[in-house]
Motif scaffolding. Structure first.
Motif, PDB file in Angstrom:
ATOM      1  N   ALA A 289       6.607  -1.116   4.992  1.00  0.00           N
ATOM      2  CA  ALA A 289       6.197  -1.041   3.537  1.00  0.00           C
ATOM      3  C   ALA A 289       6.024  -2.065   3.340  1.00  0.00           C
ATOM      4  N   TRP A 290       5.527  -2.222   2.272  1.00  0.00           N
ATOM      5  CA  TRP A 290       5.435  -3.522   0.570  1.00  0.00           C
ATOM      6  C   TRP A 290       7.109  -3.818   1.115  1.00  0.00           C
ATOM      7  N   HIS A 291       7.404  -3.504   0.529  1.00  0.00           N
ATOM      8  CA  HIS A 291       9.334  -3.990  -0.028  1.00  0.00           C
ATOM      9  C   HIS A 291      10.549  -2.729   0.815  1.00  0.00           C
ATOM     10  N   PRO A 292      10.516  -3.603   1.967  1.00  0.00           N
ATOM     11  CA  PRO A 292      11.248  -4.308   2.363  1.00  0.00           C
ATOM     12  C   PRO A 292      10.005  -5.638   2.826  1.00  0.00           C
ATOM     13  N   SER A 293      10.132  -6.333   2.452  1.00  0.00           N
ATOM     14  CA  SER A 293       9.030  -7.514   2.738  1.00  0.00           C
ATOM     15  C   SER A 293       9.680  -8.751   3.912  1.00  0.00           C
ATOM     16  N   ARG A 294       9.526  -7.219   5.112  1.00  0.00           N
ATOM     17  CA  ARG A 294      10.490  -7.612   6.505  1.00  0.00           C
ATOM     18  C   ARG A 294      10.051  -6.195   6.628  1.00  0.00           C
TER      19      ARG A 294
END
Length: 470
Positions: free
Chosen positions: A262-267
């Motif tokens: 997903a977009w966040h968490p950005s990892r």
């Protein structure tokens, strides 16, 4: 009402691909199987080994009668795949004692035997050819010196007094196996059974002695196989994690993961399937059934003949070895003791594998089943094997062209050897003189006259004589 939490909406639901229990999926540091836990000790038994080492030779199939009351296959013939492991005797070269600490077990003392073979000492060097080959020269002198013997005995007494577990140091005999390695494989095996002093005495008694496979494992036993899997290199997610392929018209490839997070968490989370190393992982496979503990080629004490009949059964009386025709592909011939295990095991041919006694007491019907082999297949594993032995092939096809040529070459050679013995000097001359009767000289002359050289000589001589007279 019992309110149940509903899963958030997703278009498709499916279990994840691949297990996270084997992370990190990277190349193992040691291709040799490492036993990380041994069976629990039972002091009521006699001291015995809990593990062994072998080399993977290849696979074949067997026919046996199933012994499963209540099952549909009960008392029916079953065909099963088996793996052959060559297990030459191990050599005991040392003993180690472990004590318990708050951080776990710790080795207290390590004592080596007086004499170590060259293949064992090679293991302690990176380059044996360039080294001075002085490993264990000072340690072996202790056994010859009275003061050194006292020090060794002092260390042995420490093991008996303080240690909780005793392990022996053994090495394989690579010279007896068709592999390229000259260094022996060295490893520790825990001793179970008896008190600690009895274990130490057992270990010292077996210094520099061989330990065969039949002293550790027996038929119908369930054992664990520990080794390194076959390496496949760097692979994508479809091959490495078995994720589903994307539709055919997907842009920039279809053997991928569509969304890696997903977009966040950005990892990128560790649970997402990614490309990387596949294979060459350290793995333990539990509960492999021993179908046979075979004896290698050995000489009979009575007549001195080499006995190779270790592939026959009570129902298949054909005298044959466990080796298929032409040997095992990429391995060769199995000439030492061997194990016949049900199913496949990890690793390619020639890879060393650790064999450990089962950690648990086996109570299931599969584990307690008695194995009665009817037939072991020894046909060629290179092509479409149709014959079990070479004699069977020659009996069906007849002698080959090369066999006929060998016989043709052997006959004149045998005749030359036989002539001087059977025929004397007088008898050799008589057959030529007998048909001529008494006149041997006149009949010998006409044989020389009709030759071309004899006819031309008288014609040329008178012609030369007339020319000289004129």
């Amino acid at each position: 009402r019992n309110k149940t939490k509903k899963m958030s909406h997703r278009k498709f639901s499916a279990p994840r691909h691949g297990s996270l229990g084997f992370l990190p999926r990277k190349r193992t540091k040691h291709h040799q199987g490492k036993v990380k836990s041994f069976p629990n000790d039972d002091q009521t038994q006699k001291p015995h080994l809990t593990a062994f080492m072998g080399y993977k030779a290849g696979m074949t199939h067997v026919v046996r009668v199933a012994d499963k009351p209540g099952s549909k296959i009960n008392k029916k013939e079953v065909v099963e795949a088996v793996t052959i492991l060559e297990t030459p005797p191990l050599i005991c070269v040392g003993v180690v004692g472990y004590i318990d600490t708050p951080q776990g077990i710790r080795p207290l003392k390590c004592i080596f035997a007086e004499h170590l073979s060259e293949e064992c000492r090679r293991r302690f060097y990176k380059n044996w050819h360039k080294s001075k080959k002085k490993a264990f020269t000072n340690a072996s002198k202790k056994w010859q010196d009275p003061l050194g013997k006292k020090l060794i005995q002092k260390d042995l007494n420490k093991l008996k007094k303080f240690c909780k577990s005793i392990r022996i140091i053994c090495h394989t005999q690579t010279k007896m196996v068709p592999i390229e390695a000259k260094k022996a494989h060295l490893f520790e095996i825990q001793l179970n059974g008896g008190t600690v002093p009895e274990k130490v005495d057992w270990a010292v008694k077996h210094f520099e002695k061989t330990i065969p496979i039949n002293e550790v494992f027996s038929q119908d036993e369930m054992i664990d196989v520990i080794g390194c899997t076959r390496g496949h290199g760097f692979k994508g997610v479809t091959s490495r994690w078995h994720t589903k392929k994307l539709p055919r018209k997907t842009h920039k490839g279809l053997r991928k993961v569509a969304c890696i997070g997903a977009w966040h968490p950005s990892r990128i989370q560790y649970t997402v399937a990614r490309a990387g190393q596949k294979g060459f992982h350290h793995r333990t496979e539990m509960n492999k059934k021993v179908y046979r503990v075979g004896k290698g080629f050995h000489t009979n004490t009575k007549d001195g003949k080499v006995i190779k009949n270790n592939g026959a059964t009570e129902f298949d009386l054909t005298e044959k070895s466990i080796n298929p025709m032409g040997g095992f592909p990429h391995y060769g011939m199995v000439k030492n003791d061997f194990l016949l295990l049900k199913g496949g095991i990890v690793g390619p041919k020639k890879r060393i594998v650790a064999l450990r006694k089962s950690l648990h007491v086996q109570t299931k019907r599969v584990a307690l089943e008695k194995i009665n082999l009817h037939f072991i297949d020894t046909s060629s594993k290179i092509g479409h094997g149709r014959y079990q032995t070479r004699n069977e092939k020659t009996a069906f096809l007849g002698p080959r062209k090369k066999d006929k040529l060998k016989l043709a070459k052997a006959k004149p050679a045998a005749a030359k050897v036989a002539k001087p013995k059977s025929v004397g000097k007088k008898s050799a001359t008589k057959p030529a003189t007998k048909p001529t009767g008494g006149k041997t000289a006149p009949k010998a002359k006409p044989t020389t006259k009709p030759t071309g050289a004899a006819k031309t000589a008288p014609k040329t001589k008178p012609a030369g004589a007339k020319a000289s007279k004129k």
